[in-house]
Design an enzyme around this catalytic site. Structure first.
Site, PDB file in Angstrom:
ATOM      1  N   HIS A   1       1.131   1.309  -5.998  1.00 19.69           N
ATOM      2  CA  HIS A   1      -0.060   0.915  -6.213  1.00 19.69           C
ATOM      3  C   HIS A   1      -1.093   2.026  -6.324  1.00 19.69           C
ATOM      4  O   HIS A   1      -1.494   1.673  -7.429  1.00 19.69           O
ATOM      5  CB  HIS A   1      -0.175   0.342  -4.258  1.00 19.69           C
ATOM      6  CG  HIS A   1      -1.635  -0.167  -4.585  1.00 19.69           C
ATOM      7  ND1 HIS A   1      -2.418  -1.025  -5.417  1.00 19.69           N
ATOM      8  CD2 HIS A   1      -3.080  -0.221  -3.837  1.00 19.69           C
ATOM      9  CE1 HIS A   1      -3.784  -1.097  -4.658  1.00 19.69           C
ATOM     10  NE2 HIS A   1      -4.030   0.271  -3.942  1.00 19.69           N
TER      11      HIS A   1
ATOM     12  N   HIS B   1       0.517  -1.439  -0.305  1.00 17.57           N
ATOM     13  CA  HIS B   1      -0.322   0.270   0.247  1.00 17.57           C
ATOM     14  C   HIS B   1       1.271   1.246   0.181  1.00 17.57           C
ATOM     15  O   HIS B   1       1.279   2.201   0.743  1.00 17.57           O
ATOM     16  CB  HIS B   1      -0.874  -0.016   1.412  1.00 17.57           C
ATOM     17  CG  HIS B   1      -1.884  -1.016   1.167  1.00 17.57           C
ATOM     18  ND1 HIS B   1      -2.062  -2.126   1.214  1.00 17.57           N
ATOM     19  CD2 HIS B   1      -3.584  -0.905   0.502  1.00 17.57           C
ATOM     20  CE1 HIS B   1      -3.246  -3.184   1.399  1.00 17.57           C
ATOM     21  NE2 HIS B   1      -3.950  -2.221   0.729  1.00 17.57           N
TER      22      HIS B   1
ATOM     23  N   ASP C   1      -8.852  -1.145  -8.150  1.00 20.03           N
ATOM     24  CA  ASP C   1      -7.944  -1.851  -7.118  1.00 20.03           C
ATOM     25  C   ASP C   1      -7.683  -3.019  -6.543  1.00 20.03           C
ATOM     26  O   ASP C   1      -6.523  -3.437  -6.125  1.00 20.03           O
ATOM     27  CB  ASP C   1      -9.389  -0.809  -5.440  1.00 20.03           C
ATOM     28  CG  ASP C   1      -8.577  -1.056  -4.274  1.00 20.03           C
ATOM     29  OD1 ASP C   1      -6.832  -1.048  -4.139  1.00 20.03           O
ATOM     30  OD2 ASP C   1      -8.671  -1.414  -2.746  1.00 20.03           O
TER      31      ASP C   1
END
EC number: 3.1.4.-
Length: 452
Positions: free
Chosen positions: A184, A180, A330
């Protein structure tokens, strides 16, 4: 080492502002009050890059690149947040000694070329640079331009772009998170860009829709602490208390994005009503990425598709489709090529295992998927693809039955088969070591991301 692009390019005959800083032959443009507001000088954090908005020049947007520098954080936004649990501090994931080692290692790999050093040093001595006002050398410009020309392709290699340019979205993503982090965020933004180009969307979306979508994609994991919601709840973290244990991380990412936009003043020219509408709609997009609400969104999506009643001329329906698009972006890693998908799988699993190590150390009870002794990348990925990715992307392909959708489903099937092959290989060998981790390159998973 820090280099900045300015859009538009700063003319060489323009007086150099006092806030231009020189670092070993490179240049950095940032406002005298640092990035996005007035920082506390004592708050320093390790950042590899950021997008900064110079408040002294409202027409300039600077992209901070190639940085292994200490950037002041913005007032009111602590770069590492302490939980309210008396014994747990998320900062134990990132010790200073580990960070210093990483800085040294990356500096060796990211040295400025002599040409770039020569040009920038001449610039600061007031000597006119012949032939070009570009601070970066031609090889670097060529590589970056070549990469960005392919940004609309599904096989776009975000890891290669990071190695070539080290462009980061902005400073509130923590680079020491294995997964994260800003890479990303950039990957999700690139995927969202690909979805927005799909025929059904491109002919229906307004510029407002596109703007909101890309902002939400870029900020959807802003200030992610590298642990999941159950960890925050079990440690009585203040964020869990603040958001009453409901979509804790997503609410935090949204509020962080709102704070960032307000401090930047990027949309100060808009009316208060429009700014509030923008913030609310960005929030709705980010909140949709809460994986615990996957079935809720998927059920509504499937019902619309069964009825055939989606009308993209209606703002509400367009917004819902953008929520589904962001959800796809995502978790699209399993739909990338094997070379890219495998890297993402390794990174997210290492982040899970980091959390599990801390939970074991403090006797908190190891969260699902976070025990490196009992879990493998293959097992985690096969379950993830089967129960979350496949149902979502199958419905997306019903909505947008295009070449891109079929390509994503094709990669998904091949990648799942590859993980099953590794799973069988591991089972037959009787070895507890995950073969996927054995193949990992040191550049893919830097040593500094491991817990001591």
């Amino acid at each position: 080492m820090e280099v900045c692009y300015q859009l538009p390019v700063l003319p060489l005959d323009r007086p150099v502002p006092q806030h231009v800083l020189s670092r070993r032959g490179a240049i950095s443009f940032s406002s005298s009050s640092a990035l996005f507001g007035c920082p506390n000088p004592r708050q320093l954090s390790q950042r590899r890059g950021a997008i900064s908005y110079d408040s002294s020049d409202q027409t300039a947007l600077y992209i901070r690149m190639l940085g292994d520098v200490r950037v002041r954080s913005r007032a009111g936004f602590e770069t590492e947040r302490r939980g309210s649990h008396p014994y747990i501090d998320i900062r134990i994931f990132h010790s200073n000694s580990e960070i210093e080692v990483s800085v040294s290692a990356r500096n060796i790999r990211r040295l400025l070329s002599f040409q770039r050093y020569l040009r920038s040093s001449r610039f600061f001595r007031g000597i006119t640079v012949p032939s070009s006002s570009n601070i970066l050398d031609d090889d670097y410009n060529g590589q970056a331009k070549c990469m960005l020309e392919k940004v609309g392709k599904w096989n776009f290699d975000i890891f290669l772009l990071d190695r070539l340019t080290n462009v980061m979205v902005q400073e509130d993503y923590h680079s020491h998170n294995p997964y994260h982090n800003a890479v990303h965020a950039a990957d999700v933004t690139q995927a969202m860009h690909c979805y927005l180009k799909e025929p059904k969307l491109s002919k229906s979306l307004t510029p407002w829709d596109v703007l909101l979508s890309l902002i939400a994609a870029a900020t959807h994991d802003l200030d992610h602490p590298g642990v999941n919601q159950p960890f925050l709840i079990k440690t009585n973290h203040y964020l869990a208390t603040l958001y009453k244990n409901i979509s804790v991380l997503e609410n935090h990412h949204w509020r962080s994005a709102v704070g960032l936009l307000r401090e930047s003043g990027l949309f100060a020219h808009m009316s208060l009503e429009n700014r509030k509408l923008m913030e609310s709609q960005i929030g709705a997009l980010i909140l949709a990425t809460d994986i615990s609400r996957q079935n809720e969104y998927l059920s509504v999506f499937r019902t619309h598709l069964d009825r055939g009643d989606l009308c993209l001329e209606e703002a509400g329906h367009r917004h819902f489709i953008l929520q589904m698009a962001l959800k796809c972006a995502d978790i699209c890693n399993p739909c990338r090529t094997w070379e890219l998908s495998k890297q993402w799988s390794e990174k997210v699993t290492e982040e899970f295992f980091h959390q599990g190590d801390v939970e074991k150390k403090y006797h908190l009870g190891v969260s699902p998927l976070c025990d490196r002794q009992s879990e493998t990348i293959a097992n985690i990925q096969i379950g993830f693809m089967t129960y979350l990715v496949e149902p979502l992307f199958s419905e997306w392909a019903r909505f947008s039955n295009t070449r891109l959708s079929q390509t994503m489903l094709g990669h998904l099937g091949l990648n799942k088969a590859s993980w099953k092959g590794l799973q069988r290989e591991q089972s037959s060998s009787g070895d507890d070591t995950d073969p996927a981790f054995e193949e990992m390159d040191s550049d893919v998973l830097p040593q500094e991301t491991r817990l001591s």
